[in-house]
Design a protein around this motif. Sequence first.
Motif, PDB file in Angstrom:
ATOM      1  N   GLU A 241       0.797  -1.128  -0.313  1.00 23.52           N
ATOM      2  CA  GLU A 241      -0.152   0.144  -0.055  1.00 23.52           C
ATOM      3  C   GLU A 241       0.789   1.319   0.057  1.00 23.52           C
ATOM      4  N   GLY A 242       2.263   1.303   0.144  1.00 22.88           N
ATOM      5  CA  GLY A 242       3.148   2.120   0.226  1.00 22.88           C
ATOM      6  C   GLY A 242       4.072   2.231   1.355  1.00 22.88           C
ATOM      7  N   GLN A 243       4.827   3.118   1.702  1.00 23.98           N
ATOM      8  CA  GLN A 243       5.951   3.208   2.766  1.00 23.98           C
ATOM      9  C   GLN A 243       5.387   4.562   3.514  1.00 23.98           C
ATOM     10  N   ALA A 244       6.238   4.572   4.579  1.00 23.56           N
ATOM     11  CA  ALA A 244       5.811   5.474   5.680  1.00 23.56           C
ATOM     12  C   ALA A 244       6.201   7.096   5.032  1.00 23.56           C
ATOM     13  N   ASP A 245       5.766   7.925   5.533  1.00 17.61           N
ATOM     14  CA  ASP A 245       6.319   9.303   4.971  1.00 17.61           C
ATOM     15  C   ASP A 245       7.685   9.479   5.035  1.00 17.61           C
ATOM     16  N   ASN A 246       8.291   9.004   6.077  1.00 15.82           N
ATOM     17  CA  ASN A 246       9.738   9.145   6.267  1.00 15.82           C
ATOM     18  C   ASN A 246      10.275   7.821   6.660  1.00 15.82           C
ATOM     19  N   LEU A 247      10.927   7.121   5.950  1.00 15.56           N
ATOM     20  CA  LEU A 247      11.485   5.701   6.107  1.00 15.56           C
ATOM     21  C   LEU A 247      13.170   6.031   6.664  1.00 15.56           C
ATOM     22  N   THR A 248      13.397   5.612   7.675  1.00 12.37           N
ATOM     23  CA  THR A 248      14.784   5.397   8.133  1.00 12.37           C
ATOM     24  C   THR A 248      15.544   4.083   7.927  1.00 12.37           C
ATOM     25  N   ILE A 249      16.546   4.323   7.137  1.00 12.44           N
ATOM     26  CA  ILE A 249      17.446   3.114   6.804  1.00 12.44           C
ATOM     27  C   ILE A 249      18.691   3.231   7.341  1.00 12.44           C
ATOM     28  N   PHE A 250      19.026   2.023   8.196  1.00 10.38           N
ATOM     29  CA  PHE A 250      20.338   2.072   9.031  1.00 10.38           C
ATOM     30  C   PHE A 250      21.660   1.167   8.220  1.00 10.38           C
TER      31      PHE A 250
ATOM     32  N   TYR B 166       9.981  10.618   2.065  1.00  3.07           N
ATOM     33  CA  TYR B 166      11.327  10.946   2.296  1.00  3.07           C
ATOM     34  C   TYR B 166      11.833   9.775   2.821  1.00  3.07           C
ATOM     35  N   ILE B 167      13.311   9.549   2.610  1.00  4.59           N
ATOM     36  CA  ILE B 167      14.352   8.519   3.548  1.00  4.59           C
ATOM     37  C   ILE B 167      15.116   9.073   4.192  1.00  4.59           C
ATOM     38  N   THR B 168      15.593   8.563   5.426  1.00  8.32           N
ATOM     39  CA  THR B 168      16.568   9.080   6.311  1.00  8.32           C
ATOM     40  C   THR B 168      17.495   8.037   6.267  1.00  8.32           C
ATOM     41  N   LEU B 169      18.823   8.331   6.105  1.00  7.00           N
ATOM     42  CA  LEU B 169      19.969   7.362   5.990  1.00  7.00           C
ATOM     43  C   LEU B 169      20.738   7.529   7.495  1.00  7.00           C
ATOM     44  N   SER B 170      20.946   6.739   8.380  1.00  5.63           N
ATOM     45  CA  SER B 170      21.613   7.166   9.606  1.00  5.63           C
ATOM     46  C   SER B 170      22.731   6.043   9.641  1.00  5.63           C
ATOM     47  N   THR B 171      23.966   6.436   9.971  1.00 10.84           N
ATOM     48  CA  THR B 171      25.265   5.762  10.341  1.00 10.84           C
ATOM     49  C   THR B 171      25.944   6.303  11.399  1.00 10.84           C
ATOM     50  N   CYS B 172      26.623   5.622  12.218  1.00 13.57           N
ATOM     51  CA  CYS B 172      27.751   6.298  13.185  1.00 13.57           C
ATOM     52  C   CYS B 172      28.680   7.247  12.678  1.00 13.57           C
ATOM     53  N   SER B 173      29.163   8.007  13.500  1.00 15.41           N
ATOM     54  CA  SER B 173      30.292   8.862  12.967  1.00 15.41           C
ATOM     55  C   SER B 173      31.360   8.530  14.006  1.00 15.41           C
ATOM     56  N   LYS B 174      32.554   8.458  13.295  1.00 15.54           N
ATOM     57  CA  LYS B 174      33.904   7.956  13.898  1.00 15.54           C
ATOM     58  C   LYS B 174      34.572   9.298  14.456  1.00 15.54           C
ATOM     59  N   LEU B 175      33.999  10.238  14.006  1.00 16.51           N
ATOM     60  CA  LEU B 175      34.624  11.591  14.539  1.00 16.51           C
ATOM     61  C   LEU B 175      34.438  11.692  16.031  1.00 16.51           C
ATOM     62  N   VAL B 176      33.352  11.180  16.838  1.00 16.99           N
ATOM     63  CA  VAL B 176      32.893  11.286  18.065  1.00 16.99           C
ATOM     64  C   VAL B 176      33.073   9.814  18.623  1.00 16.99           C
ATOM     65  N   GLU B 177      33.632   9.493  19.774  1.00 18.05           N
ATOM     66  CA  GLU B 177      33.701   8.034  20.005  1.00 18.05           C
ATOM     67  C   GLU B 177      32.500   7.222  19.972  1.00 18.05           C
ATOM     68  N   GLU B 178      31.346   7.800  20.563  1.00 16.37           N
ATOM     69  CA  GLU B 178      30.129   6.855  20.586  1.00 16.37           C
ATOM     70  C   GLU B 178      28.951   8.030  20.521  1.00 16.37           C
ATOM     71  N   GLY B 179      27.749   7.409  20.278  1.00 17.36           N
ATOM     72  CA  GLY B 179      26.657   8.315  20.643  1.00 17.36           C
ATOM     73  C   GLY B 179      26.052   9.516  19.524  1.00 17.36           C
TER      74      GLY B 179
END
Length: 356
Positions: A179-188, A291-304
């Motif tokens: 039927e479709g996808q969320a207005d904003n789908l996050t992909i990790f 919309y899609i939202t791509l999410s990944t860690c940043s190695k520029l900061v230790e964690e979080g």
Amino acid sequence: MANDTNFSERESSNGFLRFIRFFVPAKGDSGTEKVRKAIFAASVIIFAVSVGQLKGYINTHKGEHDNIHGVVEQYEPKSDDNIRYEVNTGTEGVEIGAADLTVRKREVRDWAKDYLEANDDVVGYIKIPGLNDSYDEEMIDFPVVQGKDNDYYLYKDLYGNYYESGSIFADGWGRINEEGQADNLTIFGHHMGWVGTSFTHLSEYEQGVDFLKKYPIIEFNSIYESGCKYAIVSCFMINTDANDDNGKLWEYIGYRDFNDTEYRFDDWYSEISKRSWYANDAIKCTENDKYITLSTCSKLVEEGVRWVIVAKKLTPDDNIDLIKSSYTERADKDIYFPQVWKDIYGNKTVYNGWQY
């Protein structure tokens, strides 16, 4: 002739002994000579260890590369034709009626058939055209799976085997069906540092607007679609722990379907805009867009801290050439950074290479 031969042998032997004595500590060496030889020996050991580590890195990188692209090549999309394909729902042996059988059948694109046969958790495919690695293959070029939660595929490949780089997976609570996808789908996806697999190379968008102008388009198709393109509208750093930003935490993942109560489009757009490193007045965003939202860690900061890229699904009214030319860098002072970032780098953008 015999005397000449003996002389040559003695010279060769003496030369070898001189070589050994030059590098190996011996009785009678001065203190300075002993230090020099010790430093040389340590250097040899360090070099040997470094070569071993480099070889290990190369083998690991090649193994990760072969794993990923072996899967991609095996199930390379071949066609955009529609087919009827029955997805395994785990209800074997359960008697169902005609209406239920219709529900179990999904209208999917032909390219998705082999992926679904490998794993019926596959929900789509993502790639960034032209962003190639040293093997001349696209670095962001993956099937997308969706598990029962956002942990299941963290360290599993398409087949469910342990895999350090994990899979590229959609938010477990993000709607994506016939039927479709969320207005904003996050992909990790993981940031794997020097190994370079998974979503590591998304960090290249930190380097400046020229890179963004070169690769502004993300292709993402659910298994029910083909030919869908998304233009990047925002790139930003965000904390995942309130303690890392003076008690403030914006839960970007929660904005799945925009509504008039808790997850308003205006609030969401305001947040991704004030945090973004870039701007573009040629992209018109509304609550009726996808919309899609791509999410990944940043190695520029230790964690979080996460590096996040938001992209809007293009419509016939969007002009890609105009969008490319309209990207600009925002002034550092106008960008919202979490406190944990400012404590290290101040209120400014940073790029130290895609490995970080």
